[in-house]
Design a protein around this motif. Structure first.
Motif, PDB file in Angstrom:
ATOM      1  N   UNK A  38      17.889 -39.894 -21.167  1.00 24.89           N
ATOM      2  CA  UNK A  38      17.365 -38.931 -22.134  1.00 24.89           C
ATOM      3  C   UNK A  38      16.842 -37.687 -21.415  1.00 24.89           C
ATOM      4  N   UNK A  39      16.176 -37.892 -20.302  1.00 28.18           N
ATOM      5  CA  UNK A  39      15.654 -36.762 -19.536  1.00 28.18           C
ATOM      6  C   UNK A  39      16.787 -35.888 -18.991  1.00 28.18           C
ATOM      7  N   UNK A  40      17.839 -36.524 -18.482  1.00 33.46           N
ATOM      8  CA  UNK A  40      18.986 -35.760 -17.973  1.00 33.46           C
ATOM      9  C   UNK A  40      19.648 -34.964 -19.087  1.00 33.46           C
ATOM     10  N   UNK A  41      19.773 -35.557 -20.259  1.00 35.56           N
ATOM     11  CA  UNK A  41      20.391 -34.854 -21.380  1.00 35.56           C
ATOM     12  C   UNK A  41      19.519 -33.677 -21.827  1.00 35.56           C
ATOM     13  N   UNK A  42      18.212 -33.876 -21.875  1.00 32.55           N
ATOM     14  CA  UNK A  42      17.311 -32.771 -22.238  1.00 32.55           C
ATOM     15  C   UNK A  42      17.416 -31.633 -21.230  1.00 32.55           C
ATOM     16  N   UNK A  43      17.402 -31.981 -19.955  1.00 35.47           N
ATOM     17  CA  UNK A  43      17.513 -30.963 -18.905  1.00 35.47           C
ATOM     18  C   UNK A  43      18.854 -30.239 -19.015  1.00 35.47           C
ATOM     19  N   UNK A  44      19.915 -30.984 -19.214  1.00 35.44           N
ATOM     20  CA  UNK A  44      21.254 -30.406 -19.334  1.00 35.44           C
ATOM     21  C   UNK A  44      21.305 -29.445 -20.521  1.00 35.44           C
ATOM     22  N   UNK A  45      20.762 -29.860 -21.654  1.00 32.68           N
ATOM     23  CA  UNK A  45      20.766 -29.024 -22.856  1.00 32.68           C
ATOM     24  C   UNK A  45      19.976 -27.737 -22.641  1.00 32.68           C
ATOM     25  N   UNK A  46      18.818 -27.871 -22.001  1.00 31.90           N
ATOM     26  CA  UNK A  46      17.979 -26.702 -21.743  1.00 31.90           C
ATOM     27  C   UNK A  46      18.693 -25.727 -20.819  1.00 31.90           C
ATOM     28  N   UNK A  47      19.239 -26.239 -19.731  1.00 31.61           N
ATOM     29  CA  UNK A  47      19.923 -25.369 -18.759  1.00 31.61           C
ATOM     30  C   UNK A  47      21.147 -24.717 -19.395  1.00 31.61           C
ATOM     31  N   UNK A  48      21.915 -25.471 -20.162  1.00 32.03           N
ATOM     32  CA  UNK A  48      23.102 -24.912 -20.799  1.00 32.03           C
ATOM     33  C   UNK A  48      22.710 -23.781 -21.747  1.00 32.03           C
ATOM     34  N   UNK A  49      21.675 -23.985 -22.523  1.00 35.89           N
ATOM     35  CA  UNK A  49      21.211 -22.950 -23.457  1.00 35.89           C
ATOM     36  C   UNK A  49      20.748 -21.706 -22.698  1.00 35.89           C
ATOM     37  N   UNK A  50      20.029 -21.880 -21.592  1.00 27.19           N
ATOM     38  CA  UNK A  50      19.573 -20.736 -20.795  1.00 27.19           C
ATOM     39  C   UNK A  50      20.753 -19.934 -20.266  1.00 27.19           C
ATOM     40  N   UNK A  51      21.747 -20.629 -19.722  1.00 30.67           N
ATOM     41  CA  UNK A  51      22.919 -19.953 -19.170  1.00 30.67           C
ATOM     42  C   UNK A  51      23.709 -19.235 -20.264  1.00 30.67           C
ATOM     43  N   UNK A  52      23.873 -19.896 -21.408  1.00 24.57           N
ATOM     44  CA  UNK A  52      24.612 -19.276 -22.509  1.00 24.57           C
ATOM     45  C   UNK A  52      23.880 -18.056 -23.058  1.00 24.57           C
ATOM     46  N   UNK A  53      22.556 -18.142 -23.192  1.00 29.84           N
ATOM     47  CA  UNK A  53      21.785 -16.984 -23.664  1.00 29.84           C
ATOM     48  C   UNK A  53      21.935 -15.802 -22.715  1.00 29.84           C
ATOM     49  N   UNK A  54      21.909 -16.081 -21.427  1.00 27.52           N
ATOM     50  CA  UNK A  54      22.048 -14.998 -20.450  1.00 27.52           C
ATOM     51  C   UNK A  54      23.436 -14.372 -20.534  1.00 27.52           C
ATOM     52  N   UNK A  55      24.460 -15.199 -20.688  1.00 26.35           N
ATOM     53  CA  UNK A  55      25.819 -14.650 -20.826  1.00 26.35           C
ATOM     54  C   UNK A  55      25.900 -13.746 -22.054  1.00 26.35           C
ATOM     55  N   UNK A  56      25.354 -14.204 -23.174  1.00 20.74           N
ATOM     56  CA  UNK A  56      25.391 -13.409 -24.407  1.00 20.74           C
ATOM     57  C   UNK A  56      24.556 -12.135 -24.270  1.00 20.74           C
ATOM     58  N   UNK A  57      23.450 -12.204 -23.560  1.00 20.15           N
ATOM     59  CA  UNK A  57      22.632 -11.005 -23.328  1.00 20.15           C
ATOM     60  C   UNK A  57      23.416  -9.955 -22.552  1.00 20.15           C
ATOM     61  N   UNK A  58      24.155 -10.427 -21.550  1.00 21.85           N
ATOM     62  CA  UNK A  58      24.934  -9.496 -20.723  1.00 21.85           C
ATOM     63  C   UNK A  58      26.169  -8.961 -21.438  1.00 21.85           C
ATOM     64  N   UNK A  59      26.657  -9.696 -22.400  1.00 21.77           N
ATOM     65  CA  UNK A  59      27.920  -9.337 -23.058  1.00 21.77           C
ATOM     66  C   UNK A  59      27.768  -9.284 -24.573  1.00 21.77           C
ATOM     67  N   UNK A  60      26.900  -8.428 -25.071  1.00 24.83           N
ATOM     68  CA  UNK A  60      26.699  -8.366 -26.527  1.00 24.83           C
ATOM     69  C   UNK A  60      27.927  -7.831 -27.266  1.00 24.83           C
ATOM     70  N   UNK A  61      28.785  -7.128 -26.555  1.00 23.46           N
ATOM     71  CA  UNK A  61      29.957  -6.527 -27.168  1.00 23.46           C
ATOM     72  C   UNK A  61      31.167  -7.465 -27.223  1.00 23.46           C
ATOM     73  N   UNK A  62      30.999  -8.662 -26.709  1.00 23.90           N
ATOM     74  CA  UNK A  62      32.163  -9.556 -26.641  1.00 23.90           C
ATOM     75  C   UNK A  62      32.744  -9.755 -28.039  1.00 23.90           C
TER      76      UNK A  62
END
Length: 80
Positions: A38-62
């Motif tokens: 459960x801890x690994x899944x929570x960490x994975x979900x958090x990290x994935x969301x952080x990375x995806x948010x950063x990608x979307x922040x950098x590429x709002x015009x996609x």
């Protein structure tokens, strides 16, 4: 959780590294869901969301590829 366990903050990653991190985390998602703690899944979900948010922040015009939209999916099923 100590900072070193979280990895580098996504906003500090170079573009190529951000894309590599996204590819790796998406590749490991299914395995983590099926077999991670459960801890690994929570960490994975958090990290994935952080990375995806950063990608979307950098590429709002996609622009989504038409086949990846709801109307594009409907068009594919109508053609069958």
């Amino acid at each position: 959780m100590p900072e070193h366990d979280k990895g580098v903050a996504p906003q500090h990653l170079e573009e190529a590294v951000l894309l590599q991190e996204l590819e790796a985390i998406h590749r490991t998602r299914h395995e983590t869901l099926l077999h991670g703690s459960d801890e690994a899944l929570r960490h994975h979900s958090t990290r994935m969301a952080e990375l995806e948010r950063e990608y979307l922040r950098r590429h709002p015009e996609r622009a989504p590829v038409p086949g990846r939209t709801r109307s594009g999916a409907r068009a594919r099923t109508e053609d069958r």
